[in-house]
Scaffold this active site. Sequence first.
Site, PDB file in Angstrom:
ATOM      1  N   LEU A   1       0.822  -1.211   0.000  1.00 47.80           N
ATOM      2  CA  LEU A   1       0.000   0.000   0.000  1.00 47.80           C
ATOM      3  C   LEU A   1       0.852   1.257   0.000  1.00 47.80           C
ATOM      4  O   LEU A   1       0.439   2.301  -0.498  1.00 47.80           O
ATOM      5  CB  LEU A   1      -0.921   0.013   1.234  1.00 47.80           C
ATOM      6  N   GLY A   2       2.028   1.181   0.589  1.00 47.20           N
ATOM      7  CA  GLY A   2       2.908   2.344   0.647  1.00 47.20           C
ATOM      8  C   GLY A   2       4.174   2.036   1.407  1.00 47.20           C
ATOM      9  O   GLY A   2       4.265   1.037   2.133  1.00 47.20           O
TER      10      GLY A   2
ATOM     11  N   GLY B   1       7.463   4.004   3.726  1.00 45.14           N
ATOM     12  CA  GLY B   1       7.870   5.201   4.451  1.00 45.14           C
ATOM     13  C   GLY B   1       9.184   4.974   5.158  1.00 45.14           C
ATOM     14  O   GLY B   1       9.828   3.930   5.011  1.00 45.14           O
TER      15      GLY B   1
ATOM     16  N   GLN C   1       9.713   4.384   8.224  1.00 43.08           N
ATOM     17  CA  GLN C   1       9.675   3.348   9.255  1.00 43.08           C
ATOM     18  C   GLN C   1       9.466   1.953   8.681  1.00 43.08           C
ATOM     19  O   GLN C   1       9.790   0.972   9.342  1.00 43.08           O
ATOM     20  CB  GLN C   1       8.567   3.655  10.252  1.00 43.08           C
ATOM     21  N   GLY C   2       8.926   1.832   7.481  1.00 43.29           N
ATOM     22  CA  GLY C   2       8.706   0.498   6.940  1.00 43.29           C
ATOM     23  C   GLY C   2       7.742   0.483   5.779  1.00 43.29           C
ATOM     24  O   GLY C   2       7.399   1.513   5.189  1.00 43.29           O
TER      25      GLY C   2
ATOM     26  N   VAL D   1       3.924  -0.968   4.230  1.00 43.62           N
ATOM     27  CA  VAL D   1       2.573  -1.355   4.635  1.00 43.62           C
ATOM     28  C   VAL D   1       1.948  -2.217   3.531  1.00 43.62           C
ATOM     29  O   VAL D   1       1.963  -1.835   2.355  1.00 43.62           O
ATOM     30  CB  VAL D   1       1.692  -0.114   4.905  1.00 43.62           C
TER      31      VAL D   1
ATOM     32  N   ASP E   1       4.585  14.560  14.203  1.00 38.05           N
ATOM     33  CA  ASP E   1       4.763  14.502  12.749  1.00 38.05           C
ATOM     34  C   ASP E   1       3.414  14.658  12.047  1.00 38.05           C
ATOM     35  O   ASP E   1       3.043  13.861  11.190  1.00 38.05           O
ATOM     36  CB  ASP E   1       5.430  13.179  12.353  1.00 38.05           C
TER      37      ASP E   1
END
Length: 694
Positions: free
Chosen positions: A373-374, A376, A378-379, A381, A490
């Site tokens: 799905l995406g 970023g 941090q990781g 998804v 954030d």
Amino acid sequence: MACAQNESNTPVAQFGCNSTCGDVQIPFPFGMNELGCYADHWFQIECRNHTPYLKSIGLEVSSIDASEGTIDIMHPIHRWNCKVGHNATQEFVDLRGSPFVYSQVSNVFISVGCNEVSFLLSNGTQVSGCVSICDDKNEVEKEIEIDNCNGKYCCVTSLPLYLSEFNVTTESLGNNNDDCSYALIVQYHRVPDYMRGLGINYRRSWNSLTDLGGLKNVVVVLEWEIHNSSIRLPSSGAGYCVNTNITSSRNTHSGRKCYCDTDPHGNPYIQGGCTNDYGYDGGQGNKNRSKWAIIGVFSSLGSIILLLGSWRVFKVVRRRIIKNRKEKNFKKNGGLLLEKRLSSGEVNVDKVKHFSLKELEKATDSFNMNRVLGKGGQGTVYKGMLIDGKIVAVKKFRVQGNVEEFINEFVILSQINHRNVVKLLGCCLEKEIPLLVYEFIPNGNLYEYLHDQNEDLPMTWDMRLRIATEIAGALFYLHSAASQPIYHRDVKSTNILLDEKYRAKVADFGASRMISIEDTHLTTVVQGTFGYLDPEYFHTSQLTEKSDVYSFGVVLLELLTGQKPLSSLRPNEAKSLASYFVLCVEEDRLFDIIDDRVIKEGDKEHIIAVANLAYSCLELNGKRRPTMKEVTRELDEIWKLERKSNNAQQNHHEEIEHPAIEYQHPWVADSASDISPSNLTFTSESEIMHILTE
């Protein structure tokens, strides 16, 4: 001739090819000399005086990890305003079209200097940047550490995804700035807060500006994938290959990447390059078992019993190894620390579930790249479907030994119960990389919906007001109504998700902080997104609830103007949306920046009221900014008055343009009675808390 091997006697390079240059091991698909020793020209290594260079980009190689898909290179430093003899010309590295990109996880962008701003460009567009300020360069600390780069003399920020270009521009913030400045990408792993003081140094530092000026290059990590089918990837054995999109965001996948099942140091790109925890021996074990079976059948029943007993022992040992690996992963992923937080009562265990790895692998089709799905900082998804048919989002963290963000997000989300905050369903600690499971939010994020508008689903003024009110209500809840105050840290439009009815859901709490009720602020390393970051927090490192108010003000500007938080198209003094908006307000040309659709659909007085609210949220002095409680009340009142005005003008129309969007008050159901400013206020703070937590 034999295959080049490493210390564990597993092949590293292709048959008959050299596997080392100096002290650096060269695993396939990288290689030297003959064409068959490397995948294609991108992976060719040139060994010059026992030092390897990646020939396609001409940079020195310090290490290659085939199992992780990374290569460490010696990268140039950008120098600006430096004297002749200090390599004053700008360095440029172009990876476009190659199978390499800068690793977002393993690198950071740093700028060092006095009163200057450095921008990282990609295809001529500013994609990242930061500002460093100092009053007197003689007062600068002699030791410059990345952890302390909070804007005073040096600053640090993360890299964007898919970065394939090192192109930096530096601009002075003063009229007479003749100091030498530096900008660089460098490998960096931050020390988790709970590991500080243990004497373990993960940081990369420079002793002084003079030392930094004398450096020619620094270590930078590149990620890579196999772009074409010029090499035959292994299809069996202890390794496997998957589709990836490491170098392109436009395609479902842009290449392939291979992994070993259990061997952390193997090379999955050549046949036999992976071993497993159970003593893989190229199939010899199967032959031996067959041989003993035949002997047992034709010799004696005792041999058969012995063979069956051996097989039983093998299965028991295998189960024990798998169990030990799960326990090891649990500890590695912060399981012991998480158990401590659970026992302390910080986590509401009734709200979260522990999912098994097998359950989540089945839900995500073994974390298929088509389910992404995406991605970023941090990781990644993934979209998944549980056995009961429920659609979920599974987040695989890129912690690399730093589990602080994972545990932080898990603990904070377990405390939150609000309709406009993404809901945490559970976690899994069995895999080498920890996993969190959330409710699935189907309509993407606010940034995509606002800046890539679909004419079939327009972002109406009424919808913008409702979304702004919902975000404000969620932040007010975090600051005031949660069990402990929570500062998001954030807040930005990409962290605002939209559900099936286009209601706002605040997400991504990895950087958030929970503080004691008695505290007024929290001193911490500056973290946030350029364009949304509170200037006061940036300069003082003191995080307060007003830091979220500033970031929300920028999101409110995006809704009002339809413009992005950073743009190179605006004047130099107003490249940030916040600065440009303040400039327009002070020059009495507010409606030059407001979105045309907002002007067309909205009541002028209501637009001005929202603009005034955004202006107050962007006050440089945090004490002058309103609280989220005050912001929420003001937006709620404006939205109700706007809807009443629309209903009075169009009684024969639906009050919502898009039929799939259900407009509902963020906290309470709409009343049948008339709406007026006098009944928009709450009778007491306790009443607000009660309504918010229903």
